[in-house]
Scaffold this active site. Structure first.
Site, PDB file in Angstrom:
ATOM      1  CG  HIS A 132      -0.715  -0.067   3.680  1.00 54.33           C
ATOM      2  ND1 HIS A 132       0.462   0.012   4.379  1.00 54.33           N
ATOM      3  CD2 HIS A 132      -1.099   1.203   3.427  1.00 54.33           C
ATOM      4  CE1 HIS A 132       0.779   1.287   4.558  1.00 54.33           C
ATOM      5  NE2 HIS A 132      -0.148   2.027   3.974  1.00 54.33           N
TER       6      HIS A 132
ATOM      7  CB  CYS B 150       4.691   2.397   8.557  1.00 55.10           C
ATOM      8  SG  CYS B 150       3.756   2.777   7.051  1.00 55.10           S
ATOM      9  N   GLY B 151       2.865   5.111   9.938  1.00 52.23           N
ATOM     10  CA  GLY B 151       1.553   5.531  10.387  1.00 52.23           C
ATOM     11  C   GLY B 151       0.429   4.978   9.539  1.00 52.23           C
TER      12      GLY B 151
ATOM     13  CB  CYS C  81       3.956   9.517   5.166  1.00 54.31           C
ATOM     14  SG  CYS C  81       5.148   9.116   6.460  1.00 54.31           S
ATOM     15  N   GLY C  82       1.390   8.894   7.620  1.00 50.21           N
ATOM     16  CA  GLY C  82       0.809   9.436   8.824  1.00 50.21           C
ATOM     17  C   GLY C  82       1.833   9.999   9.789  1.00 50.21           C
ATOM     18  CG  ASN C  83       4.680   7.582  11.810  1.00 49.35           C
ATOM     19  OD1 ASN C  83       3.960   7.700  12.790  1.00 49.35           O
ATOM     20  ND2 ASN C  83       5.109   6.408  11.381  1.00 49.35           N
TER      21      ASN C  83
ATOM     22  CG  ASN D 230       8.310   6.669   9.575  1.00 53.25           C
ATOM     23  OD1 ASN D 230       7.166   6.687   9.164  1.00 53.25           O
ATOM     24  ND2 ASN D 230       9.334   6.577   8.750  1.00 53.25           N
TER      25      ASN D 230
ATOM     26  CG  ASN E 239       9.112   6.448  -0.739  1.00 56.54           C
ATOM     27  OD1 ASN E 239       8.669   6.613   0.391  1.00 56.54           O
ATOM     28  ND2 ASN E 239       8.360   6.026  -1.748  1.00 56.54           N
TER      29      ASN E 239
ATOM     30  CD  GLU F  92       7.313   3.204   5.431  1.00 51.52           C
ATOM     31  OE1 GLU F  92       7.072   4.074   4.564  1.00 51.52           O
ATOM     32  OE2 GLU F  92       7.563   3.484   6.612  1.00 51.52           O
ATOM     33  NE  ARG F  93       4.395   2.786  -2.783  1.00 58.07           N
ATOM     34  CZ  ARG F  93       3.259   3.331  -3.220  1.00 58.07           C
ATOM     35  NH1 ARG F  93       2.650   2.828  -4.280  1.00 58.07           N
ATOM     36  NH2 ARG F  93       2.724   4.347  -2.592  1.00 58.07           N
TER      37      ARG F  93
ATOM     38  CG  ASN G 275       3.691   1.031   1.865  1.00 63.09           C
ATOM     39  OD1 ASN G 275       4.838   1.430   1.787  1.00 63.09           O
ATOM     40  ND2 ASN G 275       2.672   1.720   1.353  1.00 63.09           N
TER      41      ASN G 275
ATOM     42  CD  GLN H 192       8.890   7.493   4.232  1.00 60.86           C
ATOM     43  OE1 GLN H 192       8.938   7.720   5.433  1.00 60.86           O
ATOM     44  NE2 GLN H 192       8.620   6.283   3.755  1.00 60.86           N
TER      45      GLN H 192
ATOM     46  N   GLY I  55       0.641   2.422   7.686  1.00 57.92           N
ATOM     47  CA  GLY I  55       0.706   0.975   7.881  1.00 57.92           C
ATOM     48  C   GLY I  55       0.017   0.545   9.159  1.00 57.92           C
TER      49      GLY I  55
END
Length: 269
Positions: A153, A211-212, A68-70, A6, A59, A202-203, A184, A39, A214
């Protein structure tokens, strides 16, 4: 930078540097005519006492994302690599609240907060909270779970992520009026109680390699249905993330890598 594939452009805005406008972000995010990214992340001055920095997420289309975890792991690694902090545990201000970070070798563990299942908090237009909701897709009604991890989500359980209609259903679910702020869309394949495969549409972006948030959303949705264990390896196209959710009252922890690819200067002329 990237977290399990990501990928992100990270901009240091701690001195108040202005972001490009939406059109500039779209040009920068174009993988053929710009840099290319899922992103864009900004690193900014902290907003709360004790935090090292804050960050925002944009985005490819220039819209803001709630979490966004990642990306959070990449911001954490950027701060460590840049010498802003060298402590093993610290806090970041995110659009969804304070994120607690721990360095574990070359990986970062993030406190992703508590999942929210109430429809109004996702947001989802539904009369009452349920483990599963239903949407007509391809002429057939399909079940999905819904949760907010700071962003909305929808999670579909599928027999095979390879064969899942990710783009077609992803676009259709995002266009559905039951998600007033978009969504998402995750497609999860349960391998065994400790492992799942996942793809996410992803949105504002489309399908990404990871996607973290996600991964967290898919994990907690399946855990609530007792389909998987409370510690779960989520295998995405770009890599694996570990998700821990000890019980329904606990916060979610996500652990995974963050990689610095290169740095440079963007010249828009």
């Amino acid at each position: 930078m990237h977290g399990a594939g990501n990928d992100f452009v990270v901009i240091d805005c701690r001195d108040g540097a202005a972001l490009p406008d939406a059109e500039g972000i779209r040009r920068m995010g174009d993988r053929h005519f710009g840099i290319g990214f899922d992103q864009l992340l900004t690193v900014e001055a902290p907003e709360t006492p004790g935090a090292v920095a804050s960050y925002r997420i944009l985005n490819q289309d220039g819209s803001f994302a709630g979490q966004c975890g990642n990306g959070a792991r990449c911001v954490a690694h950027w701060l460590v690599r840049s010498g802003v902090t060298d402590v093993p545990a610290f806090e970041l201000d995110s659009p969804a609240g304070v994120i607690r970070v721990r360095r574990i070798g070359n990986d970062y563990a993030l406190g992703m907060g508590h999942p929210r299942f109430a429809p109004a908090q996702i947001p989802l237009l539904a009369e009452a909270e349920a483990l599963q909701y239903f949407l007509p897709l391809d002429g057939v009604t399909h079940a999905f779970s819904a949760v907010s991890m700071g962003n909305p989500h929808a999670v579909f359980r599928v027999d095979s992520v390879v064969d899942a209609p990710v783009e077609r259903w992803g676009k259709a679910v995002q266009a559905a009026q039951v998600f007033p702020e978009g969504v998402n869309v995750g497609f999860a394949e349960v391998l065994d109680r400790g492992n799942i495969r996942l793809r996410v549409y992803e949105r504002g972006v489309g399908e990404t390699l990871a996607c973290g948030s996600g991964a967290c959303a898919a994990a907690v949705s399946l855990m609530r249905q007792n389909l998987v264990a409370r510690t779960l390896a989520v295998h995405l196209p770009g890599g694996t993330l570990m998700i821990d959710w000890p019980d329904d009252a606990a916060a979610v922890t996500m652990t995974g890598p963050a990689v610095w690819v290169y740095d440079g200067e963007w010249r828009d002329d």
